[in-house]
Design a protein around this motif. Structure first.
Motif, mmCIF file in Angstrom:
data_model
loop_
_atom_site.group_PDB
_atom_site.id
_atom_site.type_symbol
_atom_site.label_atom_id
_atom_site.label_comp_id
_atom_site.label_asym_id
_atom_site.label_seq_id
_atom_site.Cartn_x
_atom_site.Cartn_y
_atom_site.Cartn_z
ATOM 1 N N THR A 289 8.077 -1.942 1.873
ATOM 2 C CA THR A 289 9.181 -2.687 2.461
ATOM 3 C C THR A 289 9.918 -1.628 3.621
ATOM 4 O O THR A 289 10.999 -2.109 4.365
ATOM 5 N N GLY A 290 9.305 -0.701 3.873
ATOM 6 C CA GLY A 290 9.886 0.336 4.782
ATOM 7 C C GLY A 290 9.295 0.150 6.361
ATOM 8 O O GLY A 290 8.720 -0.805 6.408
ATOM 9 N N GLU A 291 9.896 0.896 7.342
ATOM 10 C CA GLU A 291 9.374 0.866 8.629
ATOM 11 C C GLU A 291 8.175 0.935 8.682
ATOM 12 O O GLU A 291 7.516 1.948 8.415
ATOM 13 N N GLY A 292 7.497 0.096 9.539
ATOM 14 C CA GLY A 292 5.978 0.099 9.782
ATOM 15 C C GLY A 292 4.985 -0.137 8.573
ATOM 16 O O GLY A 292 3.922 0.366 8.688
ATOM 17 N N GLN A 293 5.544 -0.328 7.349
ATOM 18 C CA GLN A 293 4.766 -0.606 6.083
ATOM 19 C C GLN A 293 4.643 -2.171 5.819
ATOM 20 O O GLN A 293 5.071 -3.142 6.520
ATOM 21 N N ARG A 294 3.581 -2.344 4.875
ATOM 22 C CA ARG A 294 3.325 -3.791 4.587
ATOM 23 C C ARG A 294 2.965 -3.723 2.861
ATOM 24 O O ARG A 294 2.417 -2.893 2.449
ATOM 25 N N VAL A 295 3.390 -4.935 2.367
ATOM 26 C CA VAL A 295 3.437 -4.969 0.968
ATOM 27 C C VAL A 295 1.615 -5.310 0.748
ATOM 28 O O VAL A 295 1.087 -5.967 1.401
ATOM 29 N N LYS A 296 1.119 -4.702 -0.179
ATOM 30 C CA LYS A 296 -0.248 -4.602 -0.571
ATOM 31 C C LYS A 296 -0.546 -6.174 -1.034
ATOM 32 O O LYS A 296 -1.352 -6.874 -0.489
ATOM 33 N N GLY A 297 0.285 -6.827 -1.976
ATOM 34 C CA GLY A 297 -0.134 -7.888 -2.243
ATOM 35 C C GLY A 297 -1.303 -8.331 -3.311
ATOM 36 O O GLY A 297 -2.037 -7.119 -3.600
ATOM 37 N N LYS A 298 -1.515 -9.275 -4.216
ATOM 38 C CA LYS A 298 -2.368 -9.556 -4.887
ATOM 39 C C LYS A 298 -3.709 -9.897 -4.355
ATOM 40 O O LYS A 298 -3.793 -9.849 -2.888
ATOM 41 N N LEU A 299 -5.074 -9.784 -5.037
ATOM 42 C CA LEU A 299 -6.116 -10.037 -4.532
ATOM 43 C C LEU A 299 -6.323 -11.229 -3.662
ATOM 44 O O LEU A 299 -6.704 -11.708 -2.578
ATOM 45 N N TRP A 300 -5.785 -12.480 -4.367
ATOM 46 C CA TRP A 300 -5.963 -13.726 -3.795
ATOM 47 C C TRP A 300 -4.921 -13.682 -2.608
ATOM 48 O O TRP A 300 -5.205 -14.565 -1.673
ATOM 49 N N GLU A 301 -3.877 -13.075 -2.701
ATOM 50 C CA GLU A 301 -3.146 -13.012 -1.333
ATOM 51 C C GLU A 301 -3.867 -12.329 -0.203
ATOM 52 O O GLU A 301 -3.620 -12.840 0.837
ATOM 53 N N ARG A 302 -4.340 -11.393 -0.226
ATOM 54 C CA ARG A 302 -5.035 -10.585 0.702
ATOM 55 C C ARG A 302 -6.122 -11.348 1.166
ATOM 56 O O ARG A 302 -6.652 -11.201 2.461
ATOM 57 N N THR A 303 -7.028 -12.214 0.528
ATOM 58 C CA THR A 303 -8.089 -12.861 0.846
ATOM 59 C C THR A 303 -8.058 -14.274 1.152
ATOM 60 O O THR A 303 -8.790 -15.074 1.552
#
Length: 204
Positions: A149-163
């Motif tokens: 949640t910081g500057e220039g970062q992104r939440v990894k998320g679950k596998l189904w969210e990423r795909t």
């Protein structure tokens, strides 16, 4: 000594809060505890007392001057200066070096804070993270501790969210290609000679 206001307040409290305040009396209701702590604290200018008896046994003992007497006003007591350790915080035995857990766990702390808030005596409880406003203050002080949640970062998320994005694109392409597949199905005899897999090989 308890004041009439203290007695009237005690009559309105439930037994659970009364037992807690009997075991851990708040300094606001019992100023004598504060005065005892202040008297036991070491002063900056130590007073020397003579142990030799006076020459005249009938002589009156010297009385201390008003300036040497302890102040009568009571000051607020800090949590670390209480006559008892905070029952909501872990304590350390400096002899053995071991830590002991709090007397009241987080669940019981929350129940006591809710009960004290209902009767308007939450300020008499020792400090705890369960007090109203403490969690928000810690969040403001520390900020969000969620990774990504910081500057220039992104939440990894679950596998189904990423795909999910790729799978939705595959479904969109399949829906757009559906009329051609239906026409080819009809031309080939409604499934006769239809290859199960596009490559012609069985899936392993």
């Amino acid at each position: 000594m308890a004041t009439p206001q203290t007695i009237e307040l005690a009559k309105t409290l439930p037994p659970r809060l009364l037992r807690f305040f009997q075991r851990y009396p708040p300094p606001q209701l019992f100023p004598s505890i504060t005065s005892q702590i202040a008297a036991a604290a070491p002063s900056d200018s130590p007073v020397t007392t003579s142990t030799t008896p006076p020459a005249d046994p009938n002589a009156a003992a010297a009385e201390p001057s008003p300036s040497d007497a302890a102040p009568s006003t009571t000051t607020p007591v800090a949590p670390e200066d209480l006559a008892f350790p905070n029952p909501f915080q872990p304590t350390k035995n400096f002899t053995t070096g071991r830590w002991h857990g709090p007397v009241y766990g987080l669940r019981k702390q929350a129940d006591l804070v809710k009960l004290a808030s209902a009767y308007g005596v939450v300020d008499l409880l020792p400090w705890t993270i369960k007090k109203p406003g403490e969690k928000e203050a810690r969040r403001i002080e520390r900020g969000l501790t969620v990774k990504g949640t910081g500057e220039g970062q992104r939440v990894k998320g679950k596998l189904w969210e990423r795909t999910l994005k790729g799978r939705l694109e595959m479904r969109r392409q399949a829906m757009l290609d559906m009329p051609r597949l239906i026409q080819e199905w009809k031309q080939k005899g409604h499934g006769r000679g239809w290859k199960k897999w596009p490559s012609g090989k069985a899936k392993r």
